[in-house]
Design a protein around this motif. Sequence first.
Motif, short mmCIF file in Angstrom:
data_model
loop_
_atom_site.label_atom_id
_atom_site.label_comp_id
_atom_site.label_asym_id
_atom_site.label_seq_id
_atom_site.Cartn_x
_atom_site.Cartn_y
_atom_site.Cartn_z
N SER A 1 -15.94 9.45 88.67
CA SER A 1 -15.27 10.74 88.50
C SER A 1 -15.18 11.66 89.75
O SER A 1 -14.75 12.71 90.01
CB SER A 1 -16.04 11.57 87.53
N THR A 2 -15.58 10.84 91.06
CA THR A 2 -15.60 11.71 92.30
C THR A 2 -14.09 11.52 92.91
O THR A 2 -13.64 12.52 93.43
CB THR A 2 -16.90 10.85 93.44
N ASP A 3 -13.74 10.21 92.81
CA ASP A 3 -12.34 10.13 93.41
C ASP A 3 -11.30 10.24 92.39
O ASP A 3 -10.00 10.65 92.82
CB ASP A 3 -12.37 8.67 93.99
N PHE A 4 -11.64 10.58 91.11
CA PHE A 4 -10.49 10.34 90.13
C PHE A 4 -10.95 11.75 89.33
O PHE A 4 -12.04 11.84 88.82
CB PHE A 4 -10.38 9.36 89.05
N SER A 5 -9.84 12.63 89.15
CA SER A 5 -9.93 13.99 88.32
C SER A 5 -9.26 13.63 87.15
O SER A 5 -8.31 13.04 87.00
CB SER A 5 -9.23 15.05 89.16
N ALA A 6 -9.66 14.17 85.98
CA ALA A 6 -9.38 14.23 84.66
C ALA A 6 -8.39 15.41 84.30
O ALA A 6 -8.08 15.66 83.17
CB ALA A 6 -10.54 14.27 83.67
N ALA A 7 -8.07 16.14 85.40
CA ALA A 7 -7.26 17.35 85.26
C ALA A 7 -5.82 17.24 84.35
O ALA A 7 -5.63 17.97 83.77
CB ALA A 7 -7.03 17.93 86.47
N ILE A 8 -5.44 16.03 84.58
CA ILE A 8 -4.14 15.68 83.91
C ILE A 8 -4.09 14.76 82.67
O ILE A 8 -3.17 14.16 82.20
CB ILE A 8 -2.99 14.80 85.04
N ALA A 9 -5.32 14.46 82.05
CA ALA A 9 -5.75 13.74 81.08
C ALA A 9 -4.67 13.96 79.75
O ALA A 9 -4.33 13.11 79.01
CB ALA A 9 -6.97 13.83 80.64
N LEU A 10 -4.64 15.42 79.67
CA LEU A 10 -3.55 15.78 78.28
C LEU A 10 -2.02 15.66 78.65
O LEU A 10 -1.40 15.20 77.93
CB LEU A 10 -4.06 17.26 78.13
N GLN A 11 -1.76 16.16 79.87
CA GLN A 11 -0.33 16.33 80.32
C GLN A 11 0.44 15.14 80.70
O GLN A 11 1.47 14.70 80.38
CB GLN A 11 0.14 17.22 81.42
N GLY A 12 -0.63 13.87 80.97
CA GLY A 12 -0.21 12.71 81.43
C GLY A 12 0.33 12.39 82.68
O GLY A 12 0.64 13.29 83.54
N ALA A 13 0.32 11.11 82.96
CA ALA A 13 0.77 10.68 84.38
C ALA A 13 1.99 10.85 84.75
O ALA A 13 2.45 10.96 85.93
CB ALA A 13 0.17 9.29 84.61
N ALA A 14 2.95 11.06 83.66
CA ALA A 14 4.43 11.13 84.18
C ALA A 14 5.06 12.64 84.38
O ALA A 14 5.67 12.87 85.14
CB ALA A 14 5.41 10.71 82.77
N CYS A 15 4.08 13.50 84.09
CA CYS A 15 4.21 14.87 84.34
C CYS A 15 4.04 15.34 85.80
O CYS A 15 2.80 15.09 86.29
CB CYS A 15 3.37 15.93 83.54
N PRO A 16 4.79 15.84 86.64
CA PRO A 16 4.83 16.02 87.93
C PRO A 16 4.18 17.02 88.35
O PRO A 16 3.69 18.05 87.49
CB PRO A 16 6.34 16.70 88.44
N LEU A 17 3.25 17.06 89.52
CA LEU A 17 2.32 17.96 89.77
C LEU A 17 3.17 19.32 90.18
O LEU A 17 4.15 19.25 90.50
CB LEU A 17 1.49 17.61 91.02
N THR A 18 2.41 20.37 90.08
CA THR A 18 3.07 21.64 90.75
C THR A 18 2.99 22.05 92.08
O THR A 18 3.27 22.95 92.57
CB THR A 18 2.43 22.92 89.91
N PHE A 19 2.32 21.15 92.85
CA PHE A 19 2.22 21.18 94.31
C PHE A 19 2.43 19.72 95.01
O PHE A 19 2.32 18.70 94.19
CB PHE A 19 0.73 21.64 94.60
N GLN A 20 2.48 19.89 96.16
CA GLN A 20 2.87 18.29 97.00
C GLN A 20 1.65 18.04 97.47
O GLN A 20 0.97 18.82 98.71
CB GLN A 20 3.83 18.73 98.11
N PRO A 21 0.87 17.08 97.15
CA PRO A 21 -0.55 16.55 97.69
C PRO A 21 -0.34 16.32 99.16
O PRO A 21 0.58 15.59 99.67
CB PRO A 21 -0.87 15.31 96.96
N GLU A 22 -1.10 16.76 99.93
CA GLU A 22 -1.49 16.39 101.42
C GLU A 22 -2.52 16.06 101.91
O GLU A 22 -3.70 16.49 101.45
CB GLU A 22 -0.87 17.72 102.12
#
Length: 431
Positions: free
Chosen positions: A56-77
Amino acid sequence: MERLEDRDFFTDPAILNDPYEYFEAVRAHGPIYRPAGKDYLLVTGFAEALEIFRNSTDFSAAIALQGAACPLTFQPEGPDISAQLEAHRPEIIGHDLLVNMDDEQHANLRALVNRLFIPSRLKANEDYMDELSEEMIRKVVTDGGCELMQELATPFVTAVVADLLGVPREDREFFIQLHLNAPPPGSLNSSDNDYRTQAHPMIVMASYFEKYIQDRIDNPRDDIMSELAHATYPDGTKPTLKELVNLSTFMFGAGQDTSAKLIGNAIRYIVDEPGLQAKLREDPSLIPLMLEEVLRLEGSSKITARLTRKDTTVGGMEIPAGTRVGIALAALSRDPRRWDDPNSFILNRPRIKEHLSFGRGAHTCAGAPLARAEVRILMEHLFRYTSHIELDEAAHGTPGNRRLQFDPSFIVRGLSSLQIRLTPSPALVEA
């Protein structure tokens, strides 16, 4: 022709009824695969998923509900997007629900939950489960059968969790109807998944739980909501009313889908697996083992998701920060590298409780002990008061040629309906 593994799992209704063939096509490319034209990964390997769940250090559960296919609202950098994620977390669907939380916020709320779902409390609740299941089973057997999901499974599990939390009896029928008419989590109709609309069942339930929690603050009693209302976090601070309302609403809502769907999935195997029904009647102590094997083969959740917060490596594959990862629960417990004869039902399978259908690590399903207890008790009464269980062939066809309808959801693996016929046992006649 488009290959099966390159079709869109998250939107393709044809994959709903048999996600397993799809995931086997994905698995042929290795335990971690990026479908053609997609910007997310799918994990079908047991060992690889276990590694992710525990990290759980490297992986966040933040998108557990919306799913992997849902785009993020920001561009990871960059190689670590932790700060970016926290800045944009309020934009994520269900960000304030326990299933999507990370780190201290998750640990604090999980500490409250872990104190509530303890064996002694569940044991005390078993008297109610026993009484309710006997009443409901005797009725449907006397009637000669029922539509399992709406007449038995969902009302039963809703009433059980309502009793455990302390929901007033006069409100329980409302919640049963609300749940029966609610869209499943991960609905293929994307508008159903907006948890911010006032008409969404989670918001409707929250309005009730706000009143319940406030009442318990003013007038504590002997129930879980009273304990929540007066609980403190491990550091001694008190949760806000909003945090308590979100937690109790999530506990109430999340515990129903998985348990109700487990009942439906179990009945399918009980009816169609040769000799299984007779074995369970002869020895009801085998019911828990049966349920674990059903959870492995046909768990109530097909997929969950994680977001990579830091550059990391899993199973020899480098995964950059900002990568969305779908963990295919429906495939993990059929991984031939972990399970012998993985697609077959084996009643007393060695090390069966190691399946990952309830997750693992920090986000292991807190309600798993409740689900196991309530479904076991219901099944015990079902076998006590019936001499035979079968599916209605007019509705579902014959064994080997079944017609079954599953919920239109990329998350939930469960039947929309199941018509069953029940033959009374001598025990019902005597009763």
